[in-house]
Write a protein that holds these residues in place. Structure first.
Motif, mmCIF file in Angstrom:
data_model
loop_
_atom_site.group_PDB
_atom_site.id
_atom_site.type_symbol
_atom_site.label_atom_id
_atom_site.label_comp_id
_atom_site.label_asym_id
_atom_site.label_seq_id
_atom_site.Cartn_x
_atom_site.Cartn_y
_atom_site.Cartn_z
ATOM 1 N N ASN A 1 -6.609 -32.462 -27.887
ATOM 2 C CA ASN A 1 -6.091 -33.673 -28.821
ATOM 3 C C ASN A 1 -6.694 -34.754 -28.941
ATOM 4 N N GLU B 1 -4.836 -21.246 -23.341
ATOM 5 C CA GLU B 1 -4.320 -22.666 -24.117
ATOM 6 C C GLU B 1 -3.036 -22.920 -23.026
ATOM 7 N N ASN B 2 -2.994 -24.065 -23.137
ATOM 8 C CA ASN B 2 -1.849 -24.890 -22.187
ATOM 9 C C ASN B 2 -1.457 -26.006 -23.091
ATOM 10 N N THR B 3 -0.078 -26.102 -23.429
ATOM 11 C CA THR B 3 0.708 -27.358 -24.141
ATOM 12 C C THR B 3 1.485 -27.868 -23.219
ATOM 13 N N SER B 4 1.241 -29.364 -23.114
ATOM 14 C CA SER B 4 1.975 -30.042 -22.219
ATOM 15 C C SER B 4 3.544 -30.342 -22.782
ATOM 16 N N ASP B 5 4.222 -31.067 -22.073
ATOM 17 C CA ASP B 5 5.707 -31.371 -22.654
ATOM 18 C C ASP B 5 5.740 -32.313 -23.860
ATOM 19 N N LYS B 6 4.554 -32.902 -23.994
ATOM 20 C CA LYS B 6 4.400 -34.016 -24.931
ATOM 21 C C LYS B 6 3.560 -33.440 -26.004
ATOM 22 N N GLY B 7 3.281 -32.253 -26.283
ATOM 23 C CA GLY B 7 2.393 -31.553 -27.186
ATOM 24 C C GLY B 7 1.018 -31.692 -27.049
ATOM 25 N N TYR B 8 0.557 -32.335 -26.074
ATOM 26 C CA TYR B 8 -1.075 -31.868 -25.778
ATOM 27 C C TYR B 8 -1.492 -30.787 -25.275
ATOM 28 N N ILE B 9 -2.570 -30.406 -26.009
ATOM 29 C CA ILE B 9 -2.933 -28.850 -26.005
ATOM 30 C C ILE B 9 -4.526 -28.948 -25.461
#
Length: 140
Positions: A140, A111-119
């Motif tokens: 998301n 799993e990766n989560t971007s700086d804006k919370g997108y997974i």
């Protein structure tokens, strides 16, 4: 400007190095469902020697093609690959299970989560020449 010219193009080709064209072609067509674009095949006398080329297209991605280019003599070492063409999928679990059923070794899902919370979920696998490929599902 190059980006204006790109907008006018109809397809992008991702070139991958291969050492054994028949083996690679079989992997992409039989296991991943690609089809050969025979208009772009260069098989150098029917033997697929060095500088041979096969372009592949998938029904689900008609604007992106894979170009298999015989420019190596043996498979790459896994740590030599930095590029990972990534296939966006709607169900990463089922896609991963399908690849495994095809006899392809696939990593666990990460799993990766971007700086804006997108997974996003990713899983990685390799072709016969150790070119890294990935599947990805936006969560998301």
């Amino acid at each position: 400007m190059i980006f204006k010219a790109i907008k006018q193009q109809q397809q992008m080709v991702i070139k991958l190095s291969v050492s054994n064209m028949p083996v690679s072609e079989k992997f992409y067509t039989e296991k991943l469902g690609f089809k050969v674009q025979s208009d772009y095949t260069i098989n150098n006398g029917g033997t697929f020697e060095k500088d041979s080329y096969v372009q592949l297209l998938h029904d689900a991605m008609d604007t992106i093609a894979i170009g298999l280019f015989k420019d190596i003599d043996k498979p790459l070492e896994p740590e030599e690959t930095g590029t990972a063409p990534t296939f966006m999928v709607s169900d990463i679990i089922k896609t991963r299970e399908h690849l495994i059923a095809e006899g392809i070794e696939v990593s666990e899902i990460v799993e990766n989560t971007s700086d804006k919370g997108y997974i996003d979920h990713f899983a990685f696998f390799s072709d016969p020449d150790n070119n890294t490929l990935a599947i990805r599902q936006n969560m998301n």
